[in-house]
Design an enzyme around this catalytic site. Structure first.
Site, mmCIF file in Angstrom:
data_model
loop_
_atom_site.group_PDB
_atom_site.id
_atom_site.type_symbol
_atom_site.label_atom_id
_atom_site.label_comp_id
_atom_site.label_asym_id
_atom_site.label_seq_id
_atom_site.Cartn_x
_atom_site.Cartn_y
_atom_site.Cartn_z
ATOM 1 N N CYS A 189 53.597 41.104 -12.215
ATOM 2 C CA CYS A 189 54.296 42.349 -11.882
ATOM 3 C C CYS A 189 54.280 42.726 -10.403
ATOM 4 C CB CYS A 189 53.713 43.490 -12.710
ATOM 5 S SG CYS A 189 54.276 43.399 -14.418
HETATM 6 C C1 UDX Z 1 57.345 41.891 -19.315
HETATM 7 C C2 UDX Z 1 58.674 42.564 -18.996
HETATM 8 O O1 UDX Z 1 59.613 42.298 -19.928
HETATM 9 C C3 UDX Z 1 59.047 42.310 -17.598
HETATM 10 O O2 UDX Z 1 60.282 42.846 -17.276
HETATM 11 C C4 UDX Z 1 57.979 42.987 -16.833
HETATM 12 O O3 UDX Z 1 58.278 43.079 -15.501
HETATM 13 C C5 UDX Z 1 56.693 42.251 -17.053
HETATM 14 O O4 UDX Z 1 56.373 42.332 -18.378
HETATM 15 P P1 UDX Z 1 56.234 39.731 -20.129
HETATM 16 O O5 UDX Z 1 56.115 40.218 -21.523
HETATM 17 O O6 UDX Z 1 55.015 39.680 -19.269
HETATM 18 O O7 UDX Z 1 57.398 40.568 -19.382
HETATM 19 O O8 UDX Z 1 56.980 38.365 -20.030
HETATM 20 P P2 UDX Z 1 56.741 37.045 -20.841
HETATM 21 O O9 UDX Z 1 55.347 36.968 -21.313
HETATM 22 O O10 UDX Z 1 57.348 35.986 -19.995
HETATM 23 O O11 UDX Z 1 57.651 37.264 -22.139
HETATM 24 C C6 UDX Z 1 59.016 37.327 -22.181
HETATM 25 C C7 UDX Z 1 59.452 36.697 -23.503
HETATM 26 O O12 UDX Z 1 60.856 36.857 -23.653
HETATM 27 C C8 UDX Z 1 59.146 35.209 -23.617
HETATM 28 O O13 UDX Z 1 58.442 34.968 -24.806
HETATM 29 C C9 UDX Z 1 60.529 34.554 -23.638
HETATM 30 O O14 UDX Z 1 60.572 33.381 -24.425
HETATM 31 C C10 UDX Z 1 61.371 35.668 -24.236
HETATM 32 N N1 UDX Z 1 62.802 35.574 -23.944
HETATM 33 C C11 UDX Z 1 63.227 35.316 -22.694
HETATM 34 C C12 UDX Z 1 63.732 35.750 -24.969
HETATM 35 O O15 UDX Z 1 63.360 35.936 -26.103
HETATM 36 N N2 UDX Z 1 65.056 35.703 -24.663
HETATM 37 C C13 UDX Z 1 65.528 35.426 -23.439
HETATM 38 O O16 UDX Z 1 66.739 35.369 -23.207
HETATM 39 C C14 UDX Z 1 64.573 35.224 -22.409
HETATM 40 C C1 UDX Z 2 49.875 45.667 -13.337
HETATM 41 C C2 UDX Z 2 49.817 47.200 -13.506
HETATM 42 O O1 UDX Z 2 48.456 47.644 -13.411
HETATM 43 C C3 UDX Z 2 50.436 47.601 -14.835
HETATM 44 O O2 UDX Z 2 50.457 49.028 -14.957
HETATM 45 C C4 UDX Z 2 51.857 47.036 -14.864
HETATM 46 O O3 UDX Z 2 52.524 47.397 -16.035
HETATM 47 C C5 UDX Z 2 51.828 45.544 -14.711
HETATM 48 O O4 UDX Z 2 51.200 45.217 -13.468
HETATM 49 P P1 UDX Z 2 48.456 43.588 -14.171
HETATM 50 O O5 UDX Z 2 49.250 42.828 -13.160
HETATM 51 O O6 UDX Z 2 48.345 43.042 -15.539
HETATM 52 O O7 UDX Z 2 49.020 45.078 -14.311
HETATM 53 O O8 UDX Z 2 46.938 43.728 -13.634
HETATM 54 P P2 UDX Z 2 46.169 44.671 -12.600
HETATM 55 O O9 UDX Z 2 44.870 45.011 -13.201
HETATM 56 O O10 UDX Z 2 46.998 45.787 -12.133
HETATM 57 O O11 UDX Z 2 45.866 43.664 -11.394
HETATM 58 C C6 UDX Z 2 46.904 43.062 -10.615
HETATM 59 C C7 UDX Z 2 46.323 42.257 -9.474
HETATM 60 O O12 UDX Z 2 45.738 43.123 -8.512
HETATM 61 C C8 UDX Z 2 45.231 41.277 -9.877
HETATM 62 O O13 UDX Z 2 45.431 40.062 -9.191
HETATM 63 C C9 UDX Z 2 43.943 41.940 -9.430
HETATM 64 O O14 UDX Z 2 42.931 41.014 -9.108
HETATM 65 C C10 UDX Z 2 44.422 42.680 -8.198
HETATM 66 N N1 UDX Z 2 43.602 43.854 -7.856
HETATM 67 C C11 UDX Z 2 43.580 44.936 -8.703
HETATM 68 C C12 UDX Z 2 42.892 43.899 -6.659
HETATM 69 O O15 UDX Z 2 42.930 42.936 -5.874
HETATM 70 N N2 UDX Z 2 42.163 45.020 -6.350
HETATM 71 C C13 UDX Z 2 42.128 46.100 -7.172
HETATM 72 O O16 UDX Z 2 41.458 47.102 -6.815
HETATM 73 C C14 UDX Z 2 42.844 46.058 -8.382
#
Ligand code: UDX
Ligand code: UDX
Length: 428
Positions: A262
């Site tokens: 993200c």
């Molecule tokens: C989510 C959100 O959807 C994304 O926009 C956000 O920024 C991050 O979190 P995430 O669930 O982490 O994404 O993504 P991923 O684990 O890659 O899952 C997406 C799924 O959608 C996959 O299982 C993929 O196979 C599926 N997919 C993708 C479909 O079913 N149809 C498609 O056309 C493309």
């Molecule tokens: C993030 C947001 O927290 C969540 O709300 C959103 O929907 C998706 O993106 P995620 O990426 O799963 O979640 O993990 P997060 O715990 O936020 O950590 C992201 C990255 O930042 C990691 O690489 C972590 O190591 C780093 N991080 C986090 C730091 O380097 N320092 C910190 O203090 C916190």
């Protein structure tokens, strides 16, 4: 309610389980057959704590089902969440191709069903996408739309299940009272604060939230580099800074930078979207620049402390972008591994879950399955992901180790004996 969710990744699957937990009947759809087979067998298709137990329970009860067939998903639901990925393309822009394809297939199935249907966008999409891109696609298919809404997700991998069950807040971006009431009732059992706004504002709330959290991290990292040359410890500094309730202690942990699916992609997509509209983004540009500096800075310090990197056997502990996940998207371990290799280091890696995924990013790196074997092989350790197994490991008993570098403030130097130690953000 009868709900379908398009996309069964971290967001789709955990959202499905949270909704089933509060009484809804949910059909998950994915284009990946492997994912659907795994879900039907009650096994999470990726490592995420808490998912397996709830999934097997709901599959057994029939409250969660999985399909690859859009018509089955739409016929069995009144409301559909779109939760497919919106990754970064090669220019750093948001790649909307999956969400567009999902919207078209969803619309076609709704049109065939011929009954008014609600579509809710959950994927992270740039402001304007729900009303300006997805709604026109749905209309173009002839879908009988009851309404459209945008509800961003705020799930953290590693605690995504907990976050889905107990969200901090629910943002409902919608255009009419009926849709607002329907979605509010759906999320009522989570007892969270609810904010109503329009879809475009909801989309921007997600980007602004992630950009702010990423900014806090890059800020802590910049202060951290100043602390290093000033002879003070950034963790002591941030303890004091975080005591200010206006700032809060969260997301001020300095280290090797932020990775994951993200922060890097969302900050980058917002920068690109702004520049496409002729806007400059100096703050966010430096958030990204700071994040690129940290891994190289870490390797610079390693070289300085070791004298020479080439031919040293260096073990990277932690390949996932954070603990409790096998996700390696944008992991900071990759730039560190590449930089070390470029400077001649012999690099190996270990991770409790993410080894196979990391191997797809760097096939020529030796990845150990066994932690003892990995540590015995190494001369130098660089800790990149704060898995508990590393925190408690008896490095001090491994007299052959020269130095431990700590990119995540995980190891207690008092337990290292004569082995050298340096943590990012501590005096150089
Ligand atoms: C989510 C959100 O959807 C994304 O926009 C956000 O920024 C991050 O979190 P995430 O669930 O982490 O994404 O993504 P991923 O684990 O890659 O899952 C997406 C799924 O959608 C996959 O299982 C993929 O196979 C599926 N997919 C993708 C479909 O079913 N149809 C498609 O056309 C493309
Ligand atoms: C993030 C947001 O927290 C969540 O709300 C959103 O929907 C998706 O993106 P995620 O990426 O799963 O979640 O993990 P997060 O715990 O936020 O950590 C992201 C990255 O930042 C990691 O690489 C972590 O190591 C780093 N991080 C986090 C730091 O380097 N320092 C910190 O203090 C916190």
């Amino acid at each position: 309610m009868k709900i379908s969710i398009i996309g069964s990744g971290y967001v789709g699957l955990t959202t499905a389980l949270a909704l089933a937990h509060t009484g809804s009947s949910v059909i998950l759809l994915d284009v990946s057959e492997d994912r659907i087979v795994s879900i039907r067998e009650g096994r999470a298709p990726f490592y995420e704590p808490g998912v397996d137990g709830l999934l097997s329970d709901h599959i057994r009860k029939g409250s969660v089902r999985a399909t690859m067939d859009y018509q089955e998903a739409i016929n069995g639901s009144d409301l559909t969440f779109l939760a497919v990925g919106t990754p970064m393309d090669s220019d750093g822009r948001m790649d909307a191709s999956y969400i567009k394809a999902a919207a078209r297939s969803t619309g076609e199935a709704i049109a065939r069903k011929g009954v008014p249907h609600i579509v809710v966008v959950k994927s992270t999409v740039l402001p304007g996408t729900t009303e300006g891109v997805i709604l026109p696609i749905l209309k173009d298919t002839g879908a009988t739309m009851a309404s459209i809404a945008m509800c961003p997700e705020f799930l953290r991998e590693g605690s995504a299940m907990e976050d889905a069950l107990h969200p901090d807040r629910v943002v409902i971006g919608c255009l009419d009272d009926t849709t607002f009431t329907t979605l509010k009732e759906l999320f009522e059992p989570t007892d969270s604060r609810v904010l109503r706004c329009d879809p475009t504002t909801a989309e921007m709330i997600k980007y602004a939230s992630n950009s702010f959290l990423a900014t806090k991290i890059s800020f802590a990292n910049e202060i951290s580099r100043i602390c290093e040359v000033t002879g003070i410890d950034v963790y002591d500094v941030m303890e004091g800074v975080g005591m200010d309730s206006r700032i809060s202690p969260q997301f001020l942990r300095a280290g090797a930078g932020f990775g994951g699916s993200c922060f890097p992609k969302d900050v980058s997509a917002l920068i690109r979207a702004a520049s496409d509209k002729g806007m400059k983004t100096p703050l966010m540009d430096s958030v990204m620049l700071n994040n690129d500096i940290q891994p190289v800075h870490l390797v610079d310090v390693m070289e300085e402390k070791l004298g020479v990197i080439s031919d040293k056997r260096i073990l990277i502990l932690g390949l996932a972008f954070k603990p409790d996940t096998d996700d390696v998207r944008e992991t900071r371990s990759l730039p560190v591994a590449k930089e070390l290799s470029t400077r001649g280091g012999v690099v190996g890696g270990h991770d409790p879950q993410a080894g196979p995924n990391f191997a797809t990013l760097m096939s020529d790196m030796r990845i150990f399955k066994d932690l003892d074997e990995a540590v015995d092989w190494a001369e130098v350790i660089i800790l990149m992901t704060e898995w508990p197994v590393y925190r408690n490991y008896p490095f001090g008993e491994k007299g052959h180790l020269l130095f431990v570098f700590d990119g995540r403030r995980t190891i207690d130097p008092k337990r290292l004996g004569k082995i050298g130690y340096w943590a990012m953000g501590s005096p150089l």
